[in-house]
Write a protein that holds these residues in place. Structure first.
Motif, PDB file in Angstrom:
ATOM      1  N   GLU A  39      -5.088  -2.092  -2.388  1.00  0.00           N
ATOM      2  CA  GLU A  39      -6.147  -1.767  -1.513  1.00  0.00           C
ATOM      3  C   GLU A  39      -7.027  -2.903  -1.675  1.00  0.00           C
ATOM      4  O   GLU A  39      -7.452  -3.410  -2.729  1.00  0.00           O
ATOM      5  CB  GLU A  39      -7.062  -0.473  -1.912  1.00  0.00           C
ATOM      6  N   GLU A  93       0.804  -2.290   1.488  1.00  0.00           N
ATOM      7  CA  GLU A  93       1.978  -1.772   0.754  1.00  0.00           C
ATOM      8  C   GLU A  93       3.389  -2.511   0.728  1.00  0.00           C
ATOM      9  O   GLU A  93       3.561  -3.398   1.787  1.00  0.00           O
ATOM     10  CB  GLU A  93       2.423  -0.499   1.709  1.00  0.00           C
ATOM     11  N   ARG A 105      -5.235  -1.920   3.475  1.00  0.00           N
ATOM     12  CA  ARG A 105      -4.112  -1.267   2.291  1.00  0.00           C
ATOM     13  C   ARG A 105      -2.890  -2.144   2.580  1.00  0.00           C
ATOM     14  O   ARG A 105      -2.444  -1.978   4.047  1.00  0.00           O
ATOM     15  CB  ARG A 105      -4.190   0.177   2.668  1.00  0.00           C
ATOM     16  N   CYS A 161      -7.472  -3.881  -5.918  1.00  0.00           N
ATOM     17  CA  CYS A 161      -7.170  -2.959  -6.652  1.00  0.00           C
ATOM     18  C   CYS A 161      -5.855  -2.295  -6.417  1.00  0.00           C
ATOM     19  O   CYS A 161      -5.131  -2.342  -5.271  1.00  0.00           O
ATOM     20  CB  CYS A 161      -8.225  -1.843  -6.856  1.00  0.00           C
ATOM     21  N   GLU A 162      -5.299  -1.790  -7.366  1.00  0.00           N
ATOM     22  CA  GLU A 162      -3.822  -1.292  -7.480  1.00  0.00           C
ATOM     23  C   GLU A 162      -3.646  -0.035  -7.665  1.00  0.00           C
ATOM     24  O   GLU A 162      -3.665   0.419  -9.026  1.00  0.00           O
ATOM     25  CB  GLU A 162      -2.927  -2.075  -8.141  1.00  0.00           C
ATOM     26  N   PRO A 163      -3.881   1.138  -6.865  1.00  0.00           N
ATOM     27  CA  PRO A 163      -3.815   2.449  -7.166  1.00  0.00           C
ATOM     28  C   PRO A 163      -2.334   3.038  -7.731  1.00  0.00           C
ATOM     29  O   PRO A 163      -2.320   3.934  -8.481  1.00  0.00           O
ATOM     30  CB  PRO A 163      -4.367   3.159  -5.757  1.00  0.00           C
ATOM     31  N   VAL A 164      -1.604   2.312  -7.120  1.00  0.00           N
ATOM     32  CA  VAL A 164      -0.179   2.574  -7.382  1.00  0.00           C
ATOM     33  C   VAL A 164       0.994   1.600  -7.388  1.00  0.00           C
ATOM     34  O   VAL A 164       0.366   0.610  -6.414  1.00  0.00           O
ATOM     35  CB  VAL A 164       0.447   3.669  -6.371  1.00  0.00           C
TER      36      VAL A 164
END
Length: 156
Positions: free
Chosen positions: A123, A142, A140, A115-118
């Protein structure tokens, strides 16, 4: 001559001209923001599902002693690398024990969910089979400097 120089300086001071200044403020910038890792947008990064599976496979191989730890240093944060390298050293000490079993267990990635929170942050939850055990890995990723980097890792 001294009189003309003083008159010239007074004219410049009255004109509003100031020599040698730049309109740049370094008050809010630090060395980390200027010279540290730079964030990368999601569009400039490889597929996160494939990448999470591959890096998880490599990290587990390092932690079980099948792969040297420096191979993953560029894809992990310093904190994650320290944990991975410590577990790798522990596995190497266990393998050096004369009474230790040294059977290599098969490792395969069964499922990856992301999933891509930002933008530029992923994540991932990875399910893998290591020998007869099924394990879960949460991480996680980045986007930094044009590549995915593991910044948090939890293995269950």
């Amino acid at each position: 001559m001294r009189r003309s120089r003083q008159a010239q300086q007074e004219r410049l001071a009255n004109s509003g001209y100031v020599q040698g200044t730049l309109a740049v403020s370094f008050d809010t910038a630090s060395d980390d923001t200027l010279f540290g890792p730079q964030r990368t947008a999601r569009d400039d990064l490889p597929d996160p599902t494939w990448w999470a599976g591959r890096i998880t496979h490599a990290l587990i191989e390092v932690m079980t002693g099948l792969r040297p730890a420096p191979q993953v240093v560029r894809w992990t944060s310093p904190e994650v690398y320290a944990v991975v390298a410590r577990r790798s050293a522990l596995a190497a000490r266990r393998a050096a024990n004369p009474g230790a079993r040294t059977t290599r267990q098969r490792l395969s990635v069964l499922r990856v969910r992301v999933c891509e929170p930002v933008d530029g942050v992923i994540e991932a939850a990875v399910v893998l089979q290591h020998g007869s055990r099924v394990r879960a890995v949460a991480m996680r990723l980045e986007g930094q400097d044009g590549k995915w980097r593991v910044t948090a890792l939890q293995i269950g």
